[in-house]
Design a protein around this motif. Structure first.
Motif, PDB file in Angstrom:
ATOM      1  N   HIS A  28       0.861  -1.183   0.000  1.00 50.21           N
ATOM      2  CA  HIS A  28       0.000   0.000   0.000  1.00 50.21           C
ATOM      3  C   HIS A  28       0.893   1.226   0.000  1.00 50.21           C
ATOM      4  N   ASP A  29       0.739   2.058  -1.041  1.00 46.90           N
ATOM      5  CA  ASP A  29       1.584   3.241  -1.204  1.00 46.90           C
ATOM      6  C   ASP A  29       3.060   2.851  -1.138  1.00 46.90           C
TER       7      ASP A  29
ATOM      8  N   ARG B 256      -4.320   0.963  11.743  1.00 48.97           N
ATOM      9  CA  ARG B 256      -4.391   2.155  12.588  1.00 48.97           C
ATOM     10  C   ARG B 256      -3.882   1.858  13.995  1.00 48.97           C
TER      11      ARG B 256
ATOM     12  N   SER C 181      -5.819  -4.324  11.945  1.00 49.94           N
ATOM     13  CA  SER C 181      -5.950  -2.886  11.760  1.00 49.94           C
ATOM     14  C   SER C 181      -4.576  -2.236  11.586  1.00 49.94           C
TER      15      SER C 181
ATOM     16  N   TYR D 173      -4.260  -6.499   1.344  1.00 50.45           N
ATOM     17  CA  TYR D 173      -4.567  -5.157   1.840  1.00 50.45           C
ATOM     18  C   TYR D 173      -5.982  -4.780   1.436  1.00 50.45           C
TER      19      TYR D 173
ATOM     20  N   ALA E 195      -8.173  -1.823   1.043  1.00 53.98           N
ATOM     21  CA  ALA E 195      -8.054  -0.367   0.945  1.00 53.98           C
ATOM     22  C   ALA E 195      -9.260   0.354   1.535  1.00 53.98           C
TER      23      ALA E 195
ATOM     24  N   ASN F 148     -10.917  -0.220   4.103  1.00 47.99           N
ATOM     25  CA  ASN F 148     -10.924  -0.148   5.568  1.00 47.99           C
ATOM     26  C   ASN F 148      -9.525   0.019   6.169  1.00 47.99           C
ATOM     27  N   HIS F 149      -8.539   0.229   5.307  1.00 54.37           N
ATOM     28  CA  HIS F 149      -7.141   0.398   5.740  1.00 54.37           C
ATOM     29  C   HIS F 149      -6.745  -0.677   6.760  1.00 54.37           C
ATOM     30  N   ARG F 150      -6.828  -1.907   6.296  1.00 55.57           N
ATOM     31  CA  ARG F 150      -6.503  -3.039   7.152  1.00 55.57           C
ATOM     32  C   ARG F 150      -5.958  -4.184   6.290  1.00 55.57           C
TER      33      ARG F 150
END
Length: 294
Positions: free
Chosen positions: A110-111, A184, A182, A154, A156, A158-160
Motif C-alpha cells: 500500500h503506497d 491504525r 488494523s 490489503y 483499501a 478499511n485500511h486493514r
C-alpha cells in the motif's frame, strides 16, 4: 441333503467374500481419497494472456502483490527479501532485504509500505520499503505455526490487512475465518469479518475426510472493481470466489499442470488476474496472467 448343505456353505462363502471386498474398497476410498482428483468439480475457464518463468531465487515463490504496470513484487518462503520482478524485462530488477531467514508466505503493498506475513502469524511492516531509510517493525497476531498462515491482502476500503489460516482455525476445524489486522492500531480483531464453512454447498465437490483439508488457503486478493474476494489454494489447486459480503459464490478446480502449486494471487488495477505458482519437483516458479471466462 449333503449336496444342499455344500451349496448353502458355498453361497455363504461367496456372500462373505463379496462383503469383505466391498468393505475393503470402502476402507481404501475413505483413507486414500485425498489422493483422488476432483473429477466432479467445476473447472474454471480462462485465457492465458501471459506467462513468465521466474529465476531460481523465486522457485518457491510464496506471495505476490501488484506494484505498477510493469512490476510485481514477490516473496519466497525462505529469505527475508522482497523481489521486484519486471514483466517487460522478464527479470528481477531489485532485491530489498528486510529480515533474516524465515518462512515468509504472504505479501501486500500500500503506497510506499510493504506487509509480509510469516507462517507463524507474524506480520512485518516495512515502511518506505523501496528507500534506503526503510523501517521494519514486526507484530504478533496471536496465531502460530499450527494455524499455518499464508494468505495476506490489503483492504483499501478499511485500511486493514486480511488474513486467514491455511490449516486449523482457532475456533473450529469446520471453518476458516478471515480476520482483520488494523493498520491504525496494529492489532488483530479476534472477531472474524467473514467465515468460510467447509460444509458449504459450493465446496461440496472438494469435501475431505479431514474436514479442515476441504479448503486450505494459500493466498487471497480483492478484485479492484467488483470487490469480490478471490481465495487461492495451492495444495490441491483451486480457486474460491466470495462476494463482497463474504458469501461463497464459486469454487473451481485449477489445472495442476499449469499451476502445480499456486501460492500467490494479485490483481492489476484493471482487474487483470495474476497467479504465481511454485516449481514442484525441481520445476521453475511462474507467474501467469489470465482472464476468467463466463
Amino acid at each position: 441333503m449333503e449336496a444342499n448343505k455344500n451349496t448353502f456353505n458355498m453361497a455363504r462363502i461367496k456372500f462373505w467374500t463379496v462383503a469383505a471386498m466391498l468393505i475393503s474398497i470402502g476402507f481404501l476410498f475413505m483413507n486414500f481419497r485425498d489422493w483422488l482428483p476432483y473429477d466432479s468439480a467445476k473447472k474454471v475457464s480462462y485465457e492465458i494472456a501471459g506467462r513468465w518463468e521466474l529465476p531460481l531465487a523465486l522457485r518457491e515463490v510464496s506471495g505476490i502483490a501488484w506494484l505498477n504496470e510493469d512490476t510485481i513484487a514477490a516473496v519466497q518462503d525462505e529469505d527475508g527479501i522482497i523481489f521486484l520482478y519486471d514483466l517487460q524485462q522478464k527479470q528481477v530488477i531489485k532485491e530489498i532485504k528486510f529480515g533474516h531467514a524465515g518462512d515468509y508466505e504472504g505479501l501486500a503493498l500500500h503506497d510506499k509500505d510493504a506487509y509480509v506475513l510469516e507462517s507463524n502469524g507474524t506480520i512485518t511492516i516495512v515502511k518506505n520499503f523501496q528507500d534506503h531509510d526503510r523501517t521494519v517493525t514486526s507484530f504478533d497476531t496471536g496465531f502460530d505455526i499450527a494455524n499455518n498462515m499464508e494468505s495476506l491482502e490489503y483492504d483499501a476500503a478499511n485500511h486493514r490487512l486480511l488474513l486467514i489460516p491455511k490449516d486449523r482455525d482457532a475456533s473450529s476445524k469446520r471453518v476458516k475465518n478471515i480476520y482483520a489486522f488494523s493498520l491504525r492500531t496494529n492489532t488483530l480483531d479476534p472477531k472474524p469479518i467473514f467465515t468460510i464453512d467447509m460444509g458449504d454447498e459450493v465446496l461440496k465437490s472438494f469435501r475431505e475426510k479431514k474436514v479442515y483439508k476441504t479448503f486450505r488457503p494459500s493466498d487471497m486478493a480483492i478484485h479492484p472493481q467488483t470487490h469480490e474476494l478471490y481465495v487461492l489454494e495451492g495444495s490441491k489447486p483451486k480457486l474460491l470466489i466470495l462476494d463482497k459480503q463474504g458469501n461463497a459464490q464459486h469454487a473451481y478446480k485449477l489445472d495442476k499442470k499449469l499451476f502445480p502449486q499456486p501460492e500467490g494471487i494479485t490483481f492489476g488495477p484493471d482487474g487483470t488476474l495474476y497467479i504465481a505458482s511454485e516449481g514442484k519437483n525441481d520445476g521453475i516458479g511462474t507467474i501467469t496472467e489470465l482472464k476468467l471466462l463466463p
